[in-house]
Design an enzyme around this catalytic site. Structure first.
Site, PDB file in Angstrom:
ATOM      1  N   CYS A 182       0.709  -1.137  -0.069  1.00  0.00           N
ATOM      2  CA  CYS A 182       0.145  -0.084   0.093  1.00  0.00           C
ATOM      3  C   CYS A 182       1.007   1.165  -0.044  1.00  0.00           C
ATOM      4  CB  CYS A 182      -0.776  -0.137   1.251  1.00  0.00           C
ATOM      5  SG  CYS A 182       0.082   0.114   2.685  1.00  0.00           S
ATOM      6  N   HIS A 228       5.353  -5.702   8.269  1.00  0.00           N
ATOM      7  CA  HIS A 228       5.099  -7.032   8.659  1.00  0.00           C
ATOM      8  C   HIS A 228       5.413  -8.002   7.697  1.00  0.00           C
ATOM      9  CE1 HIS A 228       2.531  -5.649  12.168  1.00  0.00           C
ATOM     10  NE2 HIS A 228       3.713  -5.478  12.671  1.00  0.00           N
ATOM     11  N   SER A 269       1.610  -5.664   2.659  1.00  0.00           N
ATOM     12  CA  SER A 269       2.903  -5.595   3.171  1.00  0.00           C
ATOM     13  C   SER A 269       3.741  -6.552   2.650  1.00  0.00           C
ATOM     14  CB  SER A 269       2.818  -5.699   4.758  1.00  0.00           C
ATOM     15  OG  SER A 269       1.901  -7.002   5.095  1.00  0.00           O
ATOM     16  N   GLU A 276       0.134   0.044  15.676  1.00  0.00           N
ATOM     17  CA  GLU A 276      -0.870   1.048  15.491  1.00  0.00           C
ATOM     18  C   GLU A 276      -1.868   1.441  16.294  1.00  0.00           C
ATOM     19  OE1 GLU A 276      -3.238   1.142  11.700  1.00  0.00           O
ATOM     20  OE2 GLU A 276      -4.897   1.853  13.034  1.00  0.00           O
ATOM     21  N   SER A 315       1.106 -10.201   9.829  1.00  0.00           N
ATOM     22  CA  SER A 315       0.530  -9.115   8.935  1.00  0.00           C
ATOM     23  C   SER A 315      -1.092  -9.332   9.108  1.00  0.00           C
ATOM     24  CB  SER A 315       0.893  -9.227   7.453  1.00  0.00           C
ATOM     25  OG  SER A 315      -0.144  -8.531   6.750  1.00  0.00           O
ATOM     26  N   SER A 316      -1.697  -8.173   9.891  1.00  0.00           N
ATOM     27  CA  SER A 316      -3.054  -8.116  10.047  1.00  0.00           C
ATOM     28  C   SER A 316      -3.912  -8.243   8.787  1.00  0.00           C
ATOM     29  CB  SER A 316      -3.370  -7.100  10.838  1.00  0.00           C
ATOM     30  OG  SER A 316      -2.990  -6.955  12.360  1.00  0.00           O
TER      31      SER A 316
HETATM   32  S1  SF4 Z   1      -2.829  -0.101   5.158  1.00  0.00           S
HETATM   33 FE1  SF4 Z   1      -1.924   1.178   6.863  1.00  0.00          FE
HETATM   34  S2  SF4 Z   1       0.016   1.970   5.990  1.00  0.00           S
HETATM   35 FE2  SF4 Z   1      -1.312   1.336   4.426  1.00  0.00          FE
HETATM   36  S3  SF4 Z   1      -2.469   2.997   3.548  1.00  0.00           S
HETATM   37 FE3  SF4 Z   1      -3.770   2.000   4.934  1.00  0.00          FE
HETATM   38  S4  SF4 Z   1      -3.577   2.884   6.768  1.00  0.00           S
HETATM   39 FE4  SF4 Z   1      -1.591   3.342   5.719  1.00  0.00          FE
END
Ligand code: SF4
Length: 291
Positions: A12, A40, A274, A130, A230-231
């Site tokens: 992302c 992660h 991630s 977070e 990783s969530s």
């Molecule tokens: S998943 Fe988390 S790090 Fe990625 S854009 Fe969304 S809020 Fe930001």
């Protein structure tokens, strides 16, 4: 046999920015401290460590002076910035702008709840970085719930401002909202008066769910690549698995199992927000070489 990488998979923008900042700094310095794992994904961390990234925990951070430290996309509580100021640390703050905005909303919601004898409630994992950063905005006063059974921590007769960790499953968050609403009414309260909901699941995760389902449906076998912690990896893996039971979770090439590929013609490779693109490519190439 055909192996296709999901065109929508990969970092992302929040994670992408953090990694770019780390790489850029390590291009002109031989080391950079990072408070907690930058992403992660174990494989990506190994790659970054080779470039000079040094992952430290809070104890090591507290003992560090006059160094440069990267703050990852998950963000940090105010106490981290206070330690940095005292220890003369230079911070490269790569907190994702979406998380930054959420931290600010949680801060102001807490001010309001304090004034109205209410509660800030966060749907998320208490130890998730977070969530640690979000709790810090409330002076550790926020109530954290991670499952329907934990809603008993809430006082349903008082005002509630509900938030979610950005990487939670949106459908599960809606279920939590419904349960809290029902409990308020069961306590004789007015849901509209007592419950304020902020829709804080990140669209970078929720918007990928329809796409990943379409991708999973269009292949006989799905290899889902993500870090074990990783969530959003768990959310997206479950989404793929809900439409294609022949979906397997791996963190690296070493976890591929030959038996999965028997009598299979089409294989899709996808991953979390991630999961680096190079790792998806590595897994796809390894599958190609198996046959
Ligand atoms: S998943 Fe988390 S790090 Fe990625 S854009 Fe969304 S809020 Fe930001």
């Amino acid at each position: 046999m055909q192996v296709v990488i999901d065109p929508d998979a990969g970092f992302c923008f929040g994670v992408d920015t953090s990694i770019s900042l780390a790489e850029e700094y390590l291009g002109r310095a031989n080391k950079l401290y990072c408070l907690g794992e930058l992403v992660h994904n174990e494989e990506e961390i190994v790659r970054l460590k080779k470039l000079g990234l040094m992952v430290i925990d809070y104890t090591q951070f507290g003992a560090l002076h006059n160094e440069t430290v990267l703050i990852r996309a998950h963000g940090e509580p105010p106490s981290t910035f206070e330690i940095a100021r005292k220890n003369n640390l230079t911070l490269i703050n790569s907190t994702c702008p979406i998380v930054k905005k959420l931290q600010s909303r949680v801060f102001y919601a807490n001010e309001e709840m304090l004034a109205k004898d209410g509660q800030v409630v966060i749907y998320g994992k208490e130890q998730h970085p977070e969530v640690v950063g979000l709790i810090g905005q409330t002076n550790e006063q926020a109530i954290v719930i991670n499952s329907p059974s934990e809603v008993n921590k809430i006082d349903f007769t008082k005002k509630i401002h509900l938030f979610s960790q950005t990487t939670k499953d949106e459908a599960e968050y809606r279920m939590i909202q419904q349960i809290i609403g029902e409990r308020i009414m069961a306590s004789g309260g007015d849901r509209e008066q007592l419950l304020n909901i902020t829709r804080s699941v990140c669209k970078q995760v929720s918007n990928r769910i329809p796409g990943i389902k379409d991708f999973a449906k269009s292949h006989e076998l799905i290899i889902f690549v993500a870090g074990k912690s990783s969530s959003n990896g768990k959310v997206l893996y479950n989404a793929a698995g809900s439409v294609n039971p022949n979906t397997h979770f791996v963190s690296s090439v070493a976890e591929l199992n030959m038996n999965w590929f028997k009598d299979i013609d089409t294989i899709g490779v996808t991953g979390a927000t991630s999961t680096p693109g190079w790792l998806l490519q590595q897994v796809a190439s390894a599958i190609d070489k198996l046959f």
